[in-house]
Design a protein around this motif. Structure first.
Motif, PDB file in Angstrom:
ATOM      1  N   LYS B 111      35.675-118.200  34.755  1.00 38.03           N
ATOM      2  CA  LYS B 111      34.815-117.317  34.543  1.00 38.03           C
ATOM      3  C   LYS B 111      33.793-117.116  35.944  1.00 38.03           C
ATOM      4  CE  LYS B 111      33.046-118.668  30.869  1.00 38.03           C
ATOM      5  NZ  LYS B 111      32.704-118.650  29.531  1.00 38.03           N
ATOM      6  N   PHE B 125      37.405-112.198  34.870  1.00 36.88           N
ATOM      7  CA  PHE B 125      37.233-113.606  34.082  1.00 36.88           C
ATOM      8  C   PHE B 125      38.724-113.660  34.687  1.00 36.88           C
ATOM      9  CE2 PHE B 125      35.954-115.421  29.959  1.00 36.88           C
ATOM     10  CZ  PHE B 125      35.074-114.517  30.173  1.00 36.88           C
ATOM     11  N   LEU B 127      42.822-115.364  34.036  1.00 39.99           N
ATOM     12  CA  LEU B 127      43.206-116.238  33.120  1.00 39.99           C
ATOM     13  C   LEU B 127      44.853-116.675  33.384  1.00 39.99           C
ATOM     14  CD1 LEU B 127      42.671-114.616  29.216  1.00 39.99           C
ATOM     15  CD2 LEU B 127      41.396-116.628  29.740  1.00 39.99           C
ATOM     16  N   LEU B 142      34.652-108.313  31.962  1.00 40.52           N
ATOM     17  CA  LEU B 142      34.170-107.945  30.529  1.00 40.52           C
ATOM     18  C   LEU B 142      32.511-107.756  30.737  1.00 40.52           C
ATOM     19  CD1 LEU B 142      34.068-107.877  27.581  1.00 40.52           C
ATOM     20  CD2 LEU B 142      33.231-110.498  27.841  1.00 40.52           C
ATOM     21  N   ARG B 153      30.522-104.429  23.688  1.00 40.02           N
ATOM     22  CA  ARG B 153      31.420-105.415  25.100  1.00 40.02           C
ATOM     23  C   ARG B 153      32.483-104.073  25.510  1.00 40.02           C
ATOM     24  NH1 ARG B 153      33.609-110.410  22.716  1.00 40.02           N
ATOM     25  NH2 ARG B 153      34.514-109.167  20.550  1.00 40.02           N
ATOM     26  N   THR B 154      32.642-104.232  26.785  1.00 43.27           N
ATOM     27  CA  THR B 154      33.966-103.334  27.358  1.00 43.27           C
ATOM     28  C   THR B 154      34.414-103.832  28.480  1.00 43.27           C
ATOM     29  OG1 THR B 154      32.212-102.144  28.291  1.00 43.27           O
ATOM     30  CG2 THR B 154      32.755-100.639  27.127  1.00 43.27           C
ATOM     31  N   ILE B 155      35.825-103.616  28.898  1.00 44.25           N
ATOM     32  CA  ILE B 155      37.099-104.689  30.335  1.00 44.25           C
ATOM     33  C   ILE B 155      37.336-102.961  30.560  1.00 44.25           C
ATOM     34  CG2 ILE B 155      39.009-104.994  30.089  1.00 44.25           C
ATOM     35  CD1 ILE B 155      37.695-107.385  27.587  1.00 44.25           C
ATOM     36  N   ARG B 181      42.596 -99.937  30.356  1.00 44.66           N
ATOM     37  CA  ARG B 181      42.150-101.364  29.803  1.00 44.66           C
ATOM     38  C   ARG B 181      42.124-101.784  28.938  1.00 44.66           C
ATOM     39  NH1 ARG B 181      37.606 -97.714  30.809  1.00 44.66           N
ATOM     40  NH2 ARG B 181      38.899 -96.240  30.481  1.00 44.66           N
ATOM     41  N   ASP B 182      43.581-101.892  27.974  1.00 48.53           N
ATOM     42  CA  ASP B 182      44.226-102.334  26.795  1.00 48.53           C
ATOM     43  C   ASP B 182      44.544-103.386  26.461  1.00 48.53           C
ATOM     44  OD1 ASP B 182      44.739 -99.942  24.606  1.00 48.53           O
ATOM     45  OD2 ASP B 182      43.573-101.681  24.257  1.00 48.53           O
ATOM     46  N   LEU B 183      43.195-104.622  26.951  1.00 48.82           N
ATOM     47  CA  LEU B 183      43.514-105.891  26.855  1.00 48.82           C
ATOM     48  C   LEU B 183      43.753-106.317  25.505  1.00 48.82           C
ATOM     49  CD1 LEU B 183      42.593-108.851  28.428  1.00 48.82           C
ATOM     50  CD2 LEU B 183      41.215-108.818  27.665  1.00 48.82           C
ATOM     51  N   LEU B 184      43.333-106.257  24.347  1.00 51.17           N
ATOM     52  CA  LEU B 184      43.888-106.846  23.438  1.00 51.17           C
ATOM     53  C   LEU B 184      45.487-106.433  23.193  1.00 51.17           C
ATOM     54  CD1 LEU B 184      41.104-107.624  22.915  1.00 51.17           C
ATOM     55  CD2 LEU B 184      40.737-106.510  20.585  1.00 51.17           C
TER      56      LEU B 184
END
Lengths: 297, 304
Positions: B111, B125, B127, B142, B153-155, B181-184
Motif C-alpha cells: 500500500k 494498492f 496485490l 482507493l 469509497r471509490t476505486i 473499475r469493477d474490482l469486486l
C-alpha cells in the motif's frame, strides 16, 4: 549581569553594601542554583526524547526494509527464502522481534486487502457456534451497501440473522445452492444477486440525477422493471420505454420495449439501434448516447 | 583597609559565582535550544512516518516498538516477544480463514498513501496472488472521502495483469472490468471461472481413471479437450470439447460439445444416424443429465 557593588565606600557604607551584596546573593544564589538544576534536568529530558525519536525512526526504517524484502519473497513464491536471513544478523538482538513486527504489518495488509476486494470477512462467533459474513456490493467503481448474515453452524448451517432485503429470495437461494455442503457457492450466488440489485438501483439513481428531461414513470423495489418517458426533440413526441430485468443476477435488461403515439417510431432504424443500445449498455450511459444522437431531449 | 579588601574579595567572589552560574545558564540554554530544534525536526519526520498507515502501531505492536527503542518496561524481551507472537498467530489463523472462504490466495499487498489529510484518503494498492491455477496482479487506487457519519469509497485506475495463457477467455471481460473499475466483479468472476474449470478438470480426471483405455487428455486435465478413442477402432474419435466462457458482463458459462472424427469408411459401416447424429444427441443428454452423466452415457453407449 552582576549588580554594581560600591568598592570604595568607607566604613559604614561599605558594611551596608556588604550586607546588601550578601542579601542579594542569598536571594539569587539559590535561584541561580535551582535554575541550573532545572535547566540540566530539561537538557536530560530533551536528550532522552531525541534519542527515543531517533530510535523510533531508525526502527521504522528497518521495518520498511524488512517489509519490502518480505513482500518480494511472497510475490515470487518460488524463490528461495533463505537468502535474506543473513541480512538481519547485524542487529541480531532485536532481529527476531523486528521480523515478527514486519510479519504483523504484512498480515494486517493482506487481511485488509481481502476485505477490499469484496471478501466475505468471515468471523467466528459464540465460541465457534456461529459465523458472521458480510457481502459487499459495488458498481462502477463505487462501493455501495454491505449486507450481513449471521449463521448458526451447529447442528446444521442455518441463517439466524441478516439484513438482506425481503425481495431477495434468500431461502430459495439457500436450497438451490446447497448451503449445507458448499457455503461458498451459496455466498457467491447471493453476492451475485445483491450486486446485480445494487447495480440496477445505482443506475436508476443516476438516471434520476443525470437525466432530468427523462421522466421515470415506474420502478419497483427490486429495480427489475423500469418505465421511462422520453421526449423526441423537435416533434416533441413522447416515447414510453419499458426495461424488463427478468434475470435478477444481471444489471442489464432482458427486454426493451418502446411505445409511441408515432406508430412507426419503434421500427425506425434509429430506435432499433436504441433498442440494442439499451440491451447492452447500462441505462444511464445509454441515455447519454441517445441524447448525443439527438434521439431524445 | 582589611575590611575593605575583605569586602572587595567577597564582592568579587559573589560576582564570579554568579558569573559562573550565568555562564552555565547560558550554555545550558543554548544546549536546550539546539536540542529543541533537533527534537522538532525528528518529530516532523515521525509525523510523516505515522502517515504511513502500514506502520500504524497499536497494542502489542506498540509495546514491541517501545521495547526496541529502549523503553524497557516490566516483563522484558521474552514477554514482549511472546505476546506479539500470539497476536501474529491469531492473524495467521484469520488469514487462512479468509483465504479459504474467499477462494482467493493473496501473496502480497503493498500500500502506498498518495494523499491523506482532512476528509480524503487516497491509497494505491498492488496485490498479487492466485485463484486455483490462475495467477494475477492487480493494481488500483482507493479513495475514501468522509461524508457525514460514513464514508464513500471509490476505486480508480484499475489495472489487471494475468498470465497470457489464461487470457484467451478473459481478455474481453478484463478490458471491461478495467474500464468500469469493477474490482469486486473481477474477483467474483475469477472465482466462478476457476470453479467451473476445476469442475471440468475433476470430471476429466475421473473419466481418465475410470476408463483409462478409452479416455485420453491430449492437453492434460486442465485443457478443454477430452478424447474418447475406441480401442478397437483406431481413427474413430469422439472429442468432448468443454469450454468455459466469460462474457463482458462477467457471466460464466460452461459449454460442452461432442465432436466426432470418424473416417468415411467407418461411417459407411455404421448406420449414420446414431453416429452422425451423436453431436445433437449429446446436447439433449447434456440438458437432461448434465456434463458428467452425459459423457458417461456416451462412453457406455458406444459400447466401451
Amino acid at each position: 549581569m552582576g549588580a554594581f557593588f560600591p568598592l570604595f565606600s568607607p566604613g559604614v557604607l561599605s558594611h551596608l553594601s556588604r550586607l546588601e551584596v550578601e542579601a542579594r546573593s542569598r536571594k539569587s544564589r539559590p535561584q541561580q542554583r535551582s535554575r541550573v538544576k532545572e535547566l540540566k534536568a530539561k537538557v536530560e529530558a530533551l536528550r532522552l526524547q531525541r534519542d527515543r525519536l531517533k530510535a523510533e525512526i531508525e526502527t521504522h526504517k528497518s521495518l520498511q526494509k524488512l517489509r519490502v524484502s518480505m513482500d518480494k519473497q511472497s510475490a515470487h513464491e518460488e524463490e528461495e527464502e533463505e537468502e535474506d536471513e543473513e541480512e538481519m544478523d547485524e542487529d541480531s538482538e532485536n532481529s527476531q522481534l523486528l521480523r515478527l513486527m514486519a510479519r504483523h504489518t504484512q498480515l494486517k495488509d493482506l487481511l485488509h486487502a481481502h476485505h477490499i476486494i469484496g471478501g466475505y470477512n468471515v468471523i467466528k462467533t459464540r465460541q465457534g457456534k456461529g459465523v458472521c459474513v458480510s457481502l459487499a456490493t459495488a458498481y462502477d467503481g463505487v462501493f455501495l451497501d454491505t449486507y450481513n448474515l449471521e449463521i448458526d453452524v451447529k447442528p446444521t448451517l442455518r441463517i439466524s440473522r441478516h439484513n438482506v432485503p425481503p425481495f431477495i429470495p434468500l431461502n430459495s437461494l439457500v436450497e438451490q445452492s446447497n448451503m449445507q455442503t458448499d457455503i461458498r457457492s451459496f455466498l457467491d450466488t447471493l453476492s451475485q444477486h445483491l450486486n446485480a440489485f445494487a447495480g440496477r438501483k445505482q443506475q436508476l439513481k443516476l438516471v434520476k440525477e443525470l437525466h432530468k428531461a427523462v421522466e421515470v414513470m415506474e420502478s419497483n423495489v427490486l429495480c427489475s422493471i423500469l418505465v421511462m418517458m422520453f421526449t423526441v426533440p423537435g416533434e416533441k413526441t413522447a416515447v414510453l420505454c419499458t426495461l424488463d430485468y427478468t434475470d435478477h443476477t444481471r444489471c442489464l435488461p432482458t427486454r426493451v420495449h418502446f411505445e409511441s403515439e408515432d406508430k412507426e417510431l419503434p421500427d425506425s432504424p434509429e430506435w432499433k439501434k436504441n433498442c440494442s443500445l439499451l440491451m447492452e449498455t447500462p441505462v444511464h450511459k445509454a441515455l447519454i448516447i441517445m441524447k448525443k444522437m439527438g434521439n431524445i431531449v | 583597609m582589611e575590611k575593605k579588601r575583605e569586602s572587595q574579595c567577597l564582592c568579587f567572589r559573589m560576582e564570579e559565582m554568579s558569573e559562573e552560574n550565568i555562564e552555565e545558564v547560558r550554555v545550558l540554554e543554548a544546549q536546550i535550544e539546539r536540542l529543541q530544534a533537533e527534537v522538532s525536526a525528528l518529530q516532523c519526520q515521525q509525523q510523516e512516518n505515522h502517515k504511513d498507515i502500514t506502520f500504524n502501531l497499536r497494542g502489542q505492536m506498540q509495546n514491541a516498538m517501545s521495547y526496541v527503542c529502549g523503553q524497557r518496561q516490566g516483563g522484558g524481551k521474552e514477554k514482549v516477544l511472546s505476546k506479539l507472537k500470539e497476536e501474529v498467530e491469531e492473524l495467521e489463523e484469520d488469514l487462512k480463514r479468509q483465504t479459504q472462504m474467499n477462494g482467493i490466495s493473496l501473496n502480497s499487498c503493498t500500500k502506498k498513501t498518495l494523499q491523506s489529510g482532512g476528509s480524503k484518503l487516497v491509497q494505491k494498492f498492488l496485490l498479487s496472488g492466485h485463484c486455483s491455477e490462475l495467477v494475477f496482479q492487480v493494481e488500483f487506487q482507493l479513495s475514501e472521502v468522509k461524508e457525514g457519519q460514513g464514508s464513500e469509497r471509490t476505486i480508480s485506475d484499475l489495472n489487471v495483469v494475468m498470465d497470457a495463457g489464461d487470457l484467451q477467455n478473459f481478455s474481453g471481460f478484463l478490458s471491461g472490468v478495467e474500464e468500469n473499475r469493477d474490482l469486486l466483479l473481477f474477483f467474483r468472476t475469477l472465482r466462478t471461472f476457476t470453479d467451473r474449470c476445476d469442475d471440468r478438470c475433476r470430471t476429466y480426471q475421473h473419466f481418465q481413471e475410470k476408463y483409462p483405455s478409452v479416455v485420453s487428455l491430449p492437453g492434460g486435465c486442465r485443457s478443454e479437450v477430452m478424447n474418447l478413442n475406441h480401442p478397437e477402432l483406431p481413427g474413430c474419435v469422439l472429442m468432448v470439447h468443454w469450454s468455459v466462457e466469460v462474457s463482458r458482463e462477467g457471466r460464466v458459462t460452461p459449454k460442452v460439445d461432442l465432436l466426432t472424427k470418424i473416417p468415411e469408411r467407418a461411417l459407411q459401416l455404421f448406420p449414420s444416424q446414431p453416429v452422425g447424429g451423436a453431436a445433437e444427441a449429446f446436447q439433449s443428454l447434456l440438458r437432461i443429465l448434465g456434463p458428467e452423466a452425459a459423457v458417461e452415457s456416451i462412453i457406455r453407449a458406444v459400447g466401451l
